[in-house]
Structures are given as structure tokens and as C-alpha cells.
Design an enzyme around this catalytic site. Structure first.
Site, PDB file in Angstrom:
ATOM      1  N   SER A 162      10.854  -2.607   4.018  1.00 29.73           N
ATOM      2  CA  SER A 162       9.330  -2.657   3.687  1.00 29.73           C
ATOM      3  C   SER A 162       9.134  -4.257   3.989  1.00 29.73           C
ATOM      4  O   SER A 162       9.851  -4.870   3.581  1.00 29.73           O
ATOM      5  CB  SER A 162       8.999  -2.215   2.435  1.00 29.73           C
ATOM      6  OG  SER A 162       7.576  -2.458   2.311  1.00 29.73           O
ATOM      7  N   TYR A 165       9.603  -2.439  -6.926  1.00 27.31           N
ATOM      8  CA  TYR A 165       9.396  -2.087  -5.488  1.00 27.31           C
ATOM      9  C   TYR A 165      10.130  -3.088  -4.699  1.00 27.31           C
ATOM     10  O   TYR A 165      10.881  -2.778  -3.644  1.00 27.31           O
ATOM     11  CB  TYR A 165       8.048  -1.535  -5.185  1.00 27.31           C
ATOM     12  CG  TYR A 165       8.274  -0.879  -3.671  1.00 27.31           C
ATOM     13  CD1 TYR A 165       9.020   0.329  -3.520  1.00 27.31           C
ATOM     14  CD2 TYR A 165       7.483  -1.487  -2.718  1.00 27.31           C
ATOM     15  CE1 TYR A 165       8.876   0.896  -2.058  1.00 27.31           C
ATOM     16  CE2 TYR A 165       7.572  -0.969  -1.392  1.00 27.31           C
ATOM     17  CZ  TYR A 165       8.236   0.171  -1.309  1.00 27.31           C
ATOM     18  OH  TYR A 165       8.142   0.717   0.285  1.00 27.31           O
TER      19      TYR A 165
END
Length: 244
Positions: A138, A151
Site C-alpha cells: 500500500s 496498518y
């Protein structure tokens, strides 16, 4: 040449879009995820469109299930050419809110799930002297933001694991390619995992303004797979054009 491609987290979003695109390009796809009804539908959709697909219900947090997915693909098709570690969770929140259960789930799925996929696919690819492992990271694995700490940590970790693996396989001259795809805002089910209401409201607004289709990520994955075997796209970072 048609390839045997295993995809985790294949029941929606990037996994589903990738499965359909790669099958349309003539590859055989093996889908892994927890939701059997979704896997059945996607597999049937691919077959109805003339493609080749099968599935096995898989929880990537359970090593034996990931190993069983790899063994199923090997038993059924005789090889694994590409393994895509796509399963992921994104229940973001600020650390002060102490949502420890969510932290544990992200670590289990995003980090350990990726490692389990590598552990299951890599020995098979070593025996073949060929293969490609694609890990979905990501842009949060490149920069942190408020609420993204855990995350981001998992996605930084995916990038670190991938780069170390790339160097190991290059040194071993195994002919195994390692690719990381780092998307920005993409329309998937990731926001459904965000249970902190304040964070979810902010993310919903951001994604509504910027998010692109998961088909765009599928196209990047296909591009990396379709490169000549002597060349690896080590990392593709992609964002909506208007995302800062």
C-alpha cells in the site's frame, strides 16, 4: 504462455478483479478466501466467460490452510507459476483508542498471511526453478498518517519482506521474481473493516472523492506478470491521479 496463478483474498476487490482479468488473458486462476459463496460465484463467472478457474476456502491466518491451497493447486495443475498474496485488512484508528484486537488481526492477515503464502509457494517454485510472488502492500507502506500506524507498519513490513526475499532469490539464481504492488485509494471492501466511527467518516469522504476501480490494480498486476521472465517489476506504486 498460460500460467497457473493462485490468488488469496480473491472473494472481492483487487483479488476478484485480478482473477477475472488474468483468466480472460488465458491464465488458469486458483482462488483462495474465506467466503465460499463468493468464491463459487466468481469461479462460475470466470467459467461462463470461457476462463479456467477453481477455488479452495482458505483463511490466510492458518498456515495449514494456506499450505493446503498451494498443494491443491499443485495437485490439480502440476505447478504454481504465480502466487499473489492479496488478502488484507485495514481497520484504522488512532493508537490512543487501544483497539488491540484490530491490531492483532491486521498483523495476522497482512503480515503473517503474506509470510504463510511465501512459505507455501516458495519451495514449489524453487523445485520448478521458476515462479513469481506478488505481494500487495500500500502507499501506507511508504508513508504514515494519523490513524494508519498499525496498518502502515504491516505494509512497511510487507515491503521489507519482499525486498529481502527478492535479494535471497536473486542470490540463489532461482529464477523466481518478486513484485510488490502498492496502491493508493482503491474501491474495495477495506473500509468495511474500519469500526472506529470518526476514522471511518474521514476515510469514507476521502475514498468517495478519490478512489479508483480495483480493475486498475488488476491491470498493474497483469503488467508485472506479463513482463519477460528475465525482468521483474520490483515495485509498482500507484495512486488515483488526483490523490496527493
Amino acid at each position: 504462455m498460460s500460467k497457473i496463478i493462485v490468488i488469496t483474498g480473491a472473494s472481492s476487490g483487487i483479488g476478484e478483479s485480478s482473477a477475472k482479468l488474468l483468466a480472460k488473458q488465458g491464465n488458469t486462476v486458483v482462488l483462495g478466501a474465506r467466503r465460499e459463496n463468493r468464491l463459487e460465484k466468481i469461479t462460475q463467472d470466470i467459467k461462463n466467460d470461457g476462463g479456467q478457474a477453481s477455488f479452495r476456502v482458505t483463511d490466510v491466518t492458518v498456515l495449514s490452510q494456506v499450505q493446503a491451497l498451494a498443494q491443491y493447486a499443485l495437485n490439480t495443475y502440476g505447478r504454481i507459476d504465480v502466487w499473489i498474496n492479496n488478502a488484507g485488512l485495514m481497520p484504522r484508528s488512532e493508537l490512543i483508542k487501544g483497539r488491540v484486537d484490530e491490531w492483532d488481526k491486521m498483523i495476522d492477515v497482512n503480515l503473517k498471511g503474506t509470510l504463510y503464502g511465501i512459505d507455501s509457494a516458495l519451495p514449489i517454485m524453487r523445485k520448478q526453478s521458476s515462479g513469481q510472488i506478488i505481494n500487495i502492500a500500500s502507499v501506507a507502506g511508504h508513508a504514515t498518517s494519523i490513524g494508519s500506524s498499525v496498518y502502515s507498519a504491516t505494509k512497511f513490513g510487507v515491503r521489507a519482506i519482499s525486498e529481502a526475499l527478492r535479494k535471497e532469490e536473486a542470490a540463489a539464481k532461482s529464477n523466481i521474481r518478486i513484485t510488490v504492488i502498492s496502491p493508493g485509494a482503491v474501491k474495495t471492501e477495506l473500509l468495511d473493516h474500519v469500526k472506529d466511527l470518526e476514522t471511518k467518516q474521514n476515510l469514507d469522504a476521502f475514498y468517495h472523492a478519490y478512489a479508483i476501480s480495483s480493475d486498475r490494480v488488476a491491470q498493474a498486476i497483469a503488467f508485472a506478470i506479463n513482463m519477460p521472465d528475465d525482468t521483474t517489476m520490483n515495485e509498482i506504486v500507484m495512486r488515483p491521479t488526483s490523490q496527493q
